[in-house]
Design a protein around this motif. Structure first.
Motif, PDB file in Angstrom:
ATOM      1  N   ASP A 164       1.006  -1.309  -0.036  1.00  0.00           N
ATOM      2  CA  ASP A 164       0.084  -0.052  -0.136  1.00  0.00           C
ATOM      3  C   ASP A 164       0.893   1.189  -0.040  1.00  0.00           C
ATOM      4  OD1 ASP A 164      -2.393  -1.372  -0.010  1.00  0.00           O
ATOM      5  OD2 ASP A 164      -2.682  -1.489   2.139  1.00  0.00           O
ATOM      6  N   ASP A 165       1.928   1.248   0.658  1.00  0.00           N
ATOM      7  CA  ASP A 165       3.031   2.393   0.746  1.00  0.00           C
ATOM      8  C   ASP A 165       3.455   2.672  -0.509  1.00  0.00           C
ATOM      9  OD1 ASP A 165       2.155   2.814   3.396  1.00  0.00           O
ATOM     10  OD2 ASP A 165       4.095   1.720   4.231  1.00  0.00           O
ATOM     11  N   LYS A 166       3.809   1.664  -1.288  1.00  0.00           N
ATOM     12  CA  LYS A 166       4.641   1.708  -2.390  1.00  0.00           C
ATOM     13  C   LYS A 166       3.512   2.294  -3.568  1.00  0.00           C
ATOM     14  CE  LYS A 166       8.131  -1.629  -1.712  1.00  0.00           C
ATOM     15  NZ  LYS A 166       8.556  -3.066  -1.602  1.00  0.00           N
ATOM     16  N   MET A 167       2.415   1.695  -3.449  1.00  0.00           N
ATOM     17  CA  MET A 167       1.277   2.025  -4.317  1.00  0.00           C
ATOM     18  C   MET A 167       0.992   3.784  -4.318  1.00  0.00           C
ATOM     19  SD  MET A 167      -0.807   1.644  -6.710  1.00  0.00           S
ATOM     20  CE  MET A 167      -1.273   0.063  -7.073  1.00  0.00           C
TER      21      MET A 167
ATOM     22  N   ALA B 273       1.642   9.163  -6.150  1.00  0.00           N
ATOM     23  CA  ALA B 273       2.023  10.404  -5.665  1.00  0.00           C
ATOM     24  C   ALA B 273       2.949  11.060  -6.737  1.00  0.00           C
ATOM     25  CB  ALA B 273       2.567  10.642  -4.210  1.00  0.00           C
ATOM     26  N   ALA B 274       3.819  10.167  -7.105  1.00  0.00           N
ATOM     27  CA  ALA B 274       4.908  10.691  -8.098  1.00  0.00           C
ATOM     28  C   ALA B 274       4.184  10.670  -9.587  1.00  0.00           C
ATOM     29  CB  ALA B 274       6.000   9.390  -8.152  1.00  0.00           C
ATOM     30  N   GLY B 275       3.094  10.318  -9.780  1.00  0.00           N
ATOM     31  CA  GLY B 275       2.501  10.492 -11.173  1.00  0.00           C
ATOM     32  C   GLY B 275       2.637   9.418 -11.893  1.00  0.00           C
ATOM     33  N   ALA B 276       2.978   8.069 -11.636  1.00  0.00           N
ATOM     34  CA  ALA B 276       3.377   6.893 -12.093  1.00  0.00           C
ATOM     35  C   ALA B 276       1.793   6.320 -12.877  1.00  0.00           C
ATOM     36  CB  ALA B 276       3.562   5.604 -11.441  1.00  0.00           C
TER      37      ALA B 276
END
Length: 139
Positions: free
Chosen positions: A2-5, A10-13
């Motif tokens: 969840d943190d990686k998602m 947030a980084a726009g991936a």
């Protein structure tokens, strides 16, 4: 997960790619490769395939060789394309078995919904992607 998602969103991936790899408890910089231990010994299956690495072959390994899945030592014998260090070989002091990685290991606590699609790669596909993404191929 969840943190990686959340970080990826947030980084726009556009997508989150999750690569399944083997992890080791003793990945500290000072641990010799021959002494590294899998975090989850059940992530390899010696019945699928294994190779015995004697002391001199173990001494020749780099930490990166082990973390990359010992591809040169036994990867071609495994469906997953990678293997991990398993237990010792009693009649051969200093030797270790390298066994095939399970190719169906994605045991993540995932809560839905998520803002991005996620692609989950088994070890063989993860190795291919990581090799292609680096300037130098992973051994």
């Amino acid at each position: 997960f969840d943190d990686k998602m959340a970080l990826a969103a947030a980084a726009g991936a556009a997508v989150l790619v999750v690569a399944d790899t083997l992890s080791y408890n003793s990945s500290a910089a000072g641990t010799p490769p021959a002494l590294m231990e899998l975090s989850d010994p059940c992530s390899v299956d010696c019945a699928e395939g294994e190779v015995v690495l004697n002391a001199s072959r173990l001494d020749a390994l780099s930490r990166q060789d082990v973390l990359n899945g010992l591809v040169a030592a036994c990867g071609s014998r495994c469906a997953a394309g990678v293997c991990g260090l398993a237990g010792g070989v009693p009649p051969l002091p200093g030797a270790r078995r390298a066994c095939c990685a399970e190719d169906a290991r994605l045991d993540m606590g995932i809560t839905l919904p998520h803002p991005l699609p996620a692609a989950f790669l088994a070890p063989a596909a993860a190795h291919t992607l990581l090799s292609a993404a680096t300037a130098e191929p992973i051994a």
